[in-house]
Design a protein around this motif. Structure first.
Motif, PDB file in Angstrom:
ATOM      1  N   THR A  12      -2.269   3.797   3.562  1.00 13.08           N
ATOM      2  CA  THR A  12      -3.344   2.872   3.185  1.00 13.08           C
ATOM      3  C   THR A  12      -2.750   1.482   3.012  1.00 13.08           C
ATOM      4  O   THR A  12      -1.663   1.331   2.470  1.00 13.08           O
ATOM      5  CB  THR A  12      -4.024   3.285   1.860  1.00 13.08           C
ATOM      6  N   MET A  13      -3.470   0.467   3.486  1.00 12.37           N
ATOM      7  CA  MET A  13      -3.049  -0.925   3.327  1.00 12.37           C
ATOM      8  C   MET A  13      -4.268  -1.691   2.812  1.00 12.37           C
ATOM      9  O   MET A  13      -5.141  -2.096   3.592  1.00 12.37           O
ATOM     10  CB  MET A  13      -2.549  -1.489   4.657  1.00 12.37           C
ATOM     11  N   PRO A  14      -4.358  -1.892   1.481  1.00 11.68           N
ATOM     12  CA  PRO A  14      -5.590  -2.408   0.874  1.00 11.68           C
ATOM     13  C   PRO A  14      -6.114  -3.704   1.463  1.00 11.68           C
ATOM     14  O   PRO A  14      -7.326  -3.904   1.532  1.00 11.68           O
ATOM     15  CB  PRO A  14      -5.182  -2.594  -0.595  1.00 11.68           C
ATOM     16  N   GLN A  15      -5.244  -4.616   1.895  1.00  7.65           N
ATOM     17  CA  GLN A  15      -5.711  -5.891   2.417  1.00  7.65           C
ATOM     18  C   GLN A  15      -6.132  -5.829   3.881  1.00  7.65           C
ATOM     19  O   GLN A  15      -6.654  -6.803   4.422  1.00  7.65           O
ATOM     20  CB  GLN A  15      -4.606  -6.945   2.270  1.00  7.65           C
ATOM     21  N   ALA A  16      -5.918  -4.692   4.530  1.00  6.27           N
ATOM     22  CA  ALA A  16      -6.159  -4.597   5.971  1.00  6.27           C
ATOM     23  C   ALA A  16      -7.631  -4.329   6.283  1.00  6.27           C
ATOM     24  O   ALA A  16      -8.319  -3.622   5.537  1.00  6.27           O
ATOM     25  CB  ALA A  16      -5.302  -3.485   6.570  1.00  6.27           C
ATOM     26  N   PRO A  17      -8.139  -4.862   7.415  1.00  6.69           N
ATOM     27  CA  PRO A  17      -9.511  -4.559   7.845  1.00  6.69           C
ATOM     28  C   PRO A  17      -9.669  -3.090   8.247  1.00  6.69           C
ATOM     29  O   PRO A  17     -10.782  -2.567   8.260  1.00  6.69           O
ATOM     30  CB  PRO A  17      -9.730  -5.488   9.039  1.00  6.69           C
ATOM     31  N   TRP A  18      -8.573  -2.432   8.645  1.00 10.26           N
ATOM     32  CA  TRP A  18      -8.645  -1.041   9.073  1.00 10.26           C
ATOM     33  C   TRP A  18      -8.371  -0.094   7.905  1.00 10.26           C
ATOM     34  O   TRP A  18      -7.738  -0.471   6.919  1.00 10.26           O
ATOM     35  CB  TRP A  18      -7.652  -0.780  10.205  1.00 10.26           C
ATOM     36  N   GLY A  34       0.813  -1.209   0.000  1.00 14.80           N
ATOM     37  CA  GLY A  34       0.000   0.000   0.000  1.00 14.80           C
ATOM     38  C   GLY A  34       0.847   1.261   0.000  1.00 14.80           C
ATOM     39  O   GLY A  34       2.069   1.218  -0.138  1.00 14.80           O
ATOM     40  N   GLN A  35       0.199   2.399   0.176  1.00 13.79           N
ATOM     41  CA  GLN A  35       0.887   3.688   0.105  1.00 13.79           C
ATOM     42  C   GLN A  35       1.549   4.025   1.430  1.00 13.79           C
ATOM     43  O   GLN A  35       0.955   3.874   2.498  1.00 13.79           O
ATOM     44  CB  GLN A  35      -0.092   4.799  -0.275  1.00 13.79           C
ATOM     45  N   TYR A  89      -2.036  -9.577  -5.544  1.00 15.11           N
ATOM     46  CA  TYR A  89      -3.355  -9.194  -5.002  1.00 15.11           C
ATOM     47  C   TYR A  89      -3.878  -7.960  -5.723  1.00 15.11           C
ATOM     48  O   TYR A  89      -5.033  -7.889  -6.126  1.00 15.11           O
ATOM     49  CB  TYR A  89      -3.222  -8.937  -3.509  1.00 15.11           C
ATOM     50  N   GLY A  90      -3.014  -6.966  -5.881  1.00  4.92           N
ATOM     51  CA  GLY A  90      -3.294  -5.791  -6.690  1.00  4.92           C
ATOM     52  C   GLY A  90      -2.219  -5.670  -7.757  1.00  4.92           C
ATOM     53  O   GLY A  90      -1.531  -6.641  -8.081  1.00  4.92           O
ATOM     54  N   ILE A  91      -2.072  -4.475  -8.308  1.00  5.77           N
ATOM     55  CA  ILE A  91      -1.014  -4.231  -9.293  1.00  5.77           C
ATOM     56  C   ILE A  91      -0.286  -2.958  -8.885  1.00  5.77           C
ATOM     57  O   ILE A  91      -0.865  -1.868  -8.864  1.00  5.77           O
ATOM     58  CB  ILE A  91      -1.584  -4.074 -10.721  1.00  5.77           C
ATOM     59  N   ALA A 104     -11.365  -0.349  -5.086  1.00  8.16           N
ATOM     60  CA  ALA A 104     -11.242   0.015  -3.676  1.00  8.16           C
ATOM     61  C   ALA A 104     -10.816   1.475  -3.503  1.00  8.16           C
ATOM     62  O   ALA A 104     -11.039   2.058  -2.443  1.00  8.16           O
ATOM     63  CB  ALA A 104     -10.235  -0.900  -2.987  1.00  8.16           C
ATOM     64  N   CYS A 105     -10.207   2.056  -4.538  1.00 10.51           N
ATOM     65  CA  CYS A 105      -9.773   3.454  -4.442  1.00 10.51           C
ATOM     66  C   CYS A 105     -10.937   4.426  -4.574  1.00 10.51           C
ATOM     67  O   CYS A 105     -10.776   5.630  -4.342  1.00 10.51           O
ATOM     68  CB  CYS A 105      -8.710   3.755  -5.502  1.00 10.51           C
ATOM     69  N   GLY A 106     -12.131   3.930  -4.968  1.00  8.83           N
ATOM     70  CA  GLY A 106     -13.302   4.787  -5.091  1.00  8.83           C
ATOM     71  C   GLY A 106     -13.667   5.123  -6.527  1.00  8.83           C
ATOM     72  O   GLY A 106     -14.753   5.657  -6.782  1.00  8.83           O
ATOM     73  N   ARG A 107     -12.775   4.807  -7.477  1.00 10.25           N
ATOM     74  CA  ARG A 107     -13.085   5.062  -8.882  1.00 10.25           C
ATOM     75  C   ARG A 107     -13.553   3.766  -9.551  1.00 10.25           C
ATOM     76  O   ARG A 107     -13.655   2.721  -8.910  1.00 10.25           O
ATOM     77  CB  ARG A 107     -11.864   5.644  -9.591  1.00 10.25           C
ATOM     78  N   TYR A 108     -13.830   3.856 -10.843  1.00  9.78           N
ATOM     79  CA  TYR A 108     -14.363   2.714 -11.566  1.00  9.78           C
ATOM     80  C   TYR A 108     -13.435   2.319 -12.712  1.00  9.78           C
ATOM     81  O   TYR A 108     -12.876   3.176 -13.390  1.00  9.78           O
ATOM     82  CB  TYR A 108     -15.759   3.018 -12.129  1.00  9.78           C
TER      83      TYR A 108
END
Length: 398
Positions: free
Chosen positions: A161-167, A150-151, A216-218, A252-256
């Protein structure tokens, strides 16, 4: 605008840094080898390395590296510095490798499964692994170098930000661990870890190259003029959030329609789960418990649907990279991540989409085709890459 020239002091600093960079990369070098690599005279090299030895930056060994002619031994990084525990950290696993002051592995590479539901649990898992090493090396200082999914704000060491995290909240990883353990902690993105690994451990790299992690992501990281490019907001390398399909699904970032939503391993698993639910009993797989390994295994056994989805994902990556190459003109790209298990057909599809960029033609018709390949570093070497944050800090400090 002010442009500074190079006085004698700056030239000396540049030459010191060049020699230190060579020793960090090649580990052991004689005076003659240093002169050959730098283009400096033997007397000039001798003066610089004598200073570096006096300053404790280099150590001398009488062991000769060649049997030809006179030889005065070789020079290397002193081995009396702190150890570094390198980690690749996510909420579900931590990969770790201890290294010495010369960036050489100490002991075995390890994988630890974790199930961190809170930031505190993840920090505790990191601390536990560090404590295990401290018991093995009592009295030895062990610093931490962390590659985080993540970032990351590299200035503060905050996981933003940690995309795989529950938080979803930022975590002050560097500050909290330094306060708790009393050591130095360096934190950066996991794709930067791969870029540093390639930069310092792969002699085939050019000054400009890119690593892309398709998992998991790119994610991606760029090295330009020999330096990792992060951007002022640490946002460089977000290739996975390039818009590929404006009418695509939510990311997950909010865009499409981001590239991640069509070409990442998690996107392929989602596509397979939807299809399996519409075809009960297909492939004898449970759509609600489908793993990446099962997906890759079905691909290897020739499942036509998964092969088609993997090819579509490779097409999307290739088209995105074509646009990237036209903007940055980076002619060397290394692929990492579990999606690389799709093998040569997947890579060839990416190559077909990229084809020749307008910049592939060199001077006088000389063609320099973009080099796109799977990264060749072992997982241990990849994890060691994050440890080079300490090397780059040391070089920057002079």
């Amino acid at each position: 605008m002010r442009i500074s020239g190079l006085n004698n002091q700056r030239v000396r600093q540049h030459n010191r840094r060049t020699i230190m960079t060579l020793v960090w990369r090649l580990k052991r070098l004689s005076k003659s080898q240093l002169a050959q690599h730098t283009g400096l005279s033997i007397p000039a090299v001798s003066k610089i390395i004598d200073e570096l030895v006096t300053d404790g930056k280099l150590s001398h060994s009488s062991e000769n590296l060649s049997n030809r002619g006179m030889n005065s031994g070789h020079y290397q990084i002193p081995d009396d510095g702190p150890l570094i525990l390198c980690m690749n950290v996510s909420p579900t696993s931590i990969e770790s490798q201890l290294i010495d002051a010369r960036m050489l592995p100490v002991g075995d590479f390890s994988w630890t499964d974790v199930n961190a539901q809170t930031p505190e649990a993840l920090l505790k898992a990191i601390e536990n692994l560090w404590q295990q090493q401290r018991k093995r090396w009592p009295g030895q200082r062990i610093n931490l170098a962390l590659g985080i999914h993540g970032q990351v704000d590299t200035a503060t060491g905050v996981s933003q930000t940690m995309p795989q995290a529950p938080w979803k909240k930022p975590v002050q990883i560097k500050y909290l661990l330094e306060e708790k353990l009393g050591i130095t902690v360096r934190v950066d993105n996991d794709c930067v870890m791969l870029a540093l690994a390639e930069k310092w451990q792969n002699p085939q790299n050019r000054d400009d190259f890119c690593v892309i992690n398709v998992d998991y992501g790119i994610g991606s990281s760029f090295v330009i003029n020999g330096q990792v490019y992060r951007g002022t907001l640490n946002g460089s390398g977000q290739i996975g959030h390039t818009i590929f399909d404006r009418d695509g699904v939510a990311c997950a970032c909010g865009r499409y329609g981001c590239l991640e939503t069509v070409a990442s391993l998690s996107a392929l698993k989602k596509q397979a789960r939807v299809w399996l639910k519409s075809q009960p009993g297909s492939l004898s797989l449970d759509p609600d418990a489908l793993t990446s390994l099962q997906l890759l295994d079905a691909w290897r056994h020739g499942d036509a649907n998964i092969q088609r989805w993997a090819e579509q994902a490779a097409n999307a990556i290739g088209l995105t990279l074509y646009n990237l190459l036209n903007i940055l003109n980076i002619n060397q790209i290394w692929f990492y991540g579990r999606s690389c298990a799709f093998g040569e057909p997947w890579l060839q599809t990416i190559n077909r989409q990229i084809g020749f960029t307008p910049f592939d033609q060199g001077d006088a018709g000389r063609t320099r085709q973009t080099e796109i390949a799977f990264g060749g570093l072992t997982r241990q070497q990849q994890i060691i890459g994050i440890g080079y944050l300490f090397v780059e800090d040391a070089l920057e400090a002079g």
